[in-house]
Design a protein around this motif. Sequence first.
Motif, PDB file in Angstrom:
ATOM      1  N   SER A 205       0.732   0.809  10.774  1.00  0.00           N
ATOM      2  CA  SER A 205       0.535  -0.615  11.006  1.00  0.00           C
ATOM      3  C   SER A 205      -0.141  -0.869  12.355  1.00  0.00           C
ATOM      4  O   SER A 205      -0.969  -1.771  12.478  1.00  0.00           O
ATOM      5  CB  SER A 205       1.873  -1.354  10.939  1.00  0.00           C
ATOM      6  OG  SER A 205       2.394  -1.319   9.629  1.00  0.00           O
ATOM      7  N   GLN A 208      -3.805  -0.062  11.862  1.00  0.00           N
ATOM      8  CA  GLN A 208      -4.495  -1.011  10.993  1.00  0.00           C
ATOM      9  C   GLN A 208      -4.657  -2.377  11.653  1.00  0.00           C
ATOM     10  O   GLN A 208      -5.475  -3.183  11.218  1.00  0.00           O
ATOM     11  CB  GLN A 208      -3.732  -1.173   9.679  1.00  0.00           C
ATOM     12  CG  GLN A 208      -3.756   0.045   8.778  1.00  0.00           C
ATOM     13  CD  GLN A 208      -5.102   0.232   8.095  1.00  0.00           C
ATOM     14  OE1 GLN A 208      -5.775  -0.727   7.763  1.00  0.00           O
ATOM     15  NE2 GLN A 208      -5.493   1.479   7.882  1.00  0.00           N
ATOM     16  N   ARG A 210      -2.346  -4.715  11.657  1.00  0.00           N
ATOM     17  CA  ARG A 210      -1.495  -5.669  10.951  1.00  0.00           C
ATOM     18  C   ARG A 210      -0.362  -4.892  10.297  1.00  0.00           C
ATOM     19  O   ARG A 210      -0.466  -3.679  10.101  1.00  0.00           O
ATOM     20  CB  ARG A 210      -2.281  -6.415   9.861  1.00  0.00           C
ATOM     21  CG  ARG A 210      -2.810  -5.514   8.745  1.00  0.00           C
ATOM     22  CD  ARG A 210      -3.548  -6.289   7.669  1.00  0.00           C
ATOM     23  NE  ARG A 210      -4.081  -5.411   6.637  1.00  0.00           N
ATOM     24  CZ  ARG A 210      -3.395  -4.978   5.583  1.00  0.00           C
ATOM     25  NH1 ARG A 210      -2.136  -5.357   5.426  1.00  0.00           N
ATOM     26  NH2 ARG A 210      -3.950  -4.186   4.687  1.00  0.00           N
ATOM     27  N   THR A 211       0.718  -5.606   9.988  1.00  0.00           N
ATOM     28  CA  THR A 211       1.829  -4.941   9.315  1.00  0.00           C
ATOM     29  C   THR A 211       1.397  -4.531   7.913  1.00  0.00           C
ATOM     30  O   THR A 211       0.988  -5.363   7.107  1.00  0.00           O
ATOM     31  CB  THR A 211       3.049  -5.870   9.229  1.00  0.00           C
ATOM     32  OG1 THR A 211       3.464  -6.184  10.571  1.00  0.00           O
ATOM     33  CG2 THR A 211       4.190  -5.194   8.506  1.00  0.00           C
ATOM     34  N   THR A 212       1.456  -3.248   7.648  1.00  0.00           N
ATOM     35  CA  THR A 212       1.013  -2.726   6.361  1.00  0.00           C
ATOM     36  C   THR A 212       1.935  -1.594   5.930  1.00  0.00           C
ATOM     37  O   THR A 212       2.435  -0.839   6.764  1.00  0.00           O
ATOM     38  CB  THR A 212      -0.438  -2.226   6.423  1.00  0.00           C
ATOM     39  OG1 THR A 212      -0.812  -1.671   5.160  1.00  0.00           O
ATOM     40  CG2 THR A 212      -0.633  -1.175   7.493  1.00  0.00           C
ATOM     41  N   THR A 214       1.120   0.085   2.629  1.00  0.00           N
ATOM     42  CA  THR A 214       0.252   0.968   1.856  1.00  0.00           C
ATOM     43  C   THR A 214      -0.966   1.426   2.642  1.00  0.00           C
ATOM     44  O   THR A 214      -1.570   2.450   2.320  1.00  0.00           O
ATOM     45  CB  THR A 214      -0.244   0.263   0.578  1.00  0.00           C
ATOM     46  OG1 THR A 214      -1.125  -0.810   0.951  1.00  0.00           O
ATOM     47  CG2 THR A 214       0.920  -0.295  -0.214  1.00  0.00           C
ATOM     48  N   ALA A 220      -3.597  -7.322   1.376  1.00  0.00           N
ATOM     49  CA  ALA A 220      -2.919  -7.868   2.552  1.00  0.00           C
ATOM     50  C   ALA A 220      -1.867  -8.902   2.190  1.00  0.00           C
ATOM     51  O   ALA A 220      -0.871  -9.063   2.888  1.00  0.00           O
ATOM     52  CB  ALA A 220      -3.953  -8.476   3.499  1.00  0.00           C
ATOM     53  N   ASP A 223       1.288  -6.554   0.521  1.00  0.00           N
ATOM     54  CA  ASP A 223       1.253  -5.175   0.968  1.00  0.00           C
ATOM     55  C   ASP A 223       2.660  -4.675   1.270  1.00  0.00           C
ATOM     56  O   ASP A 223       2.998  -4.320   2.390  1.00  0.00           O
ATOM     57  CB  ASP A 223       0.369  -5.054   2.206  1.00  0.00           C
ATOM     58  CG  ASP A 223       0.089  -3.607   2.587  1.00  0.00           C
ATOM     59  OD1 ASP A 223       0.495  -2.712   1.822  1.00  0.00           O
ATOM     60  OD2 ASP A 223      -0.518  -3.380   3.638  1.00  0.00           O
TER      61      ASP A 223
END
Length: 285
Positions: A205, A208, A210-212, A214, A220, A223
């Motif tokens: 995250s 990337q 952003r909070t992710t 996958t 988004a 996710d």
Amino acid sequence: MPEGDAVWRTAQRLHEGLAGDRLAGSDIRVPAHATADLSGRRTLEVVPRGKHLLHRVEGDLTVHSHLRMEGSWRVHPVGRRHALGHRHTVRALLWSTRRVAVGDSLGMLDLVLTSQEHRVVGHLGPDLLDPGYDAQVALANVRADPHRTITEACLDQRNVAGMGTIFTAEPLFLLGINPWTPVGGLDPGQVEELLSTARRLLVLSCRQGRTTITGRGDVADDDAWVHGRVGLPCKRCGVPIRLAPIGQQPQQRVMFSCPGCQGGRAPTDDGAPQTPLGHARRRYT
């Protein structure tokens, strides 16, 4: 409240915006430090520690903050300082000749000696996003109370810092562990894998931006496997995701899980139909 990745990104923004610059002024809007003047001090660095932010300036001084539920730090061109400072929720303004950092709705804000930061963060367990993260200490901390649920043990920042409900619910789902399982019901290898999975997802995250979960950029809006997906069908088995309280007040939280993939409904789940978030007209049972 923001989790370790969000706090890490906030620290990065503040560091990139002010590190190396000398502060032209400050406005700390909490009674204990309302007369403090940081002008003339150079920002050395801004670093995260679990869910805490440490803004270190010259002279052995640190601006310590915690975002809690609604807090934020934003960095803007210094010309916007006066307009932004009028918000009644603003708790801190720190500005150089180029940029202003605005601390809004901060849950915690104080000044401490940098050499005594242990007073505000010394209680925290190993930070999952720290390059020097000590996996064995974190494992021992989480396993210390075998009667506690694995969720409560992971959310306790004194055991391991940086995990919130997202980065607890998602690794538990990925490993097929019921969130209400007592720590003693898991072998050490399972707990170790849970913590390493949480760390991997937090690092992903951060990378990337952003909070992710996958890591895919095309999902988004959805996710996640379970977090935030109450009432929606599980992406693996199709059983609706459930939400139930866990822990005791005042530390009680709510936890998302899949009864099909994680060993049944929670003991605190009354089985009532649950409405998907943002889908008031649809119900799944």
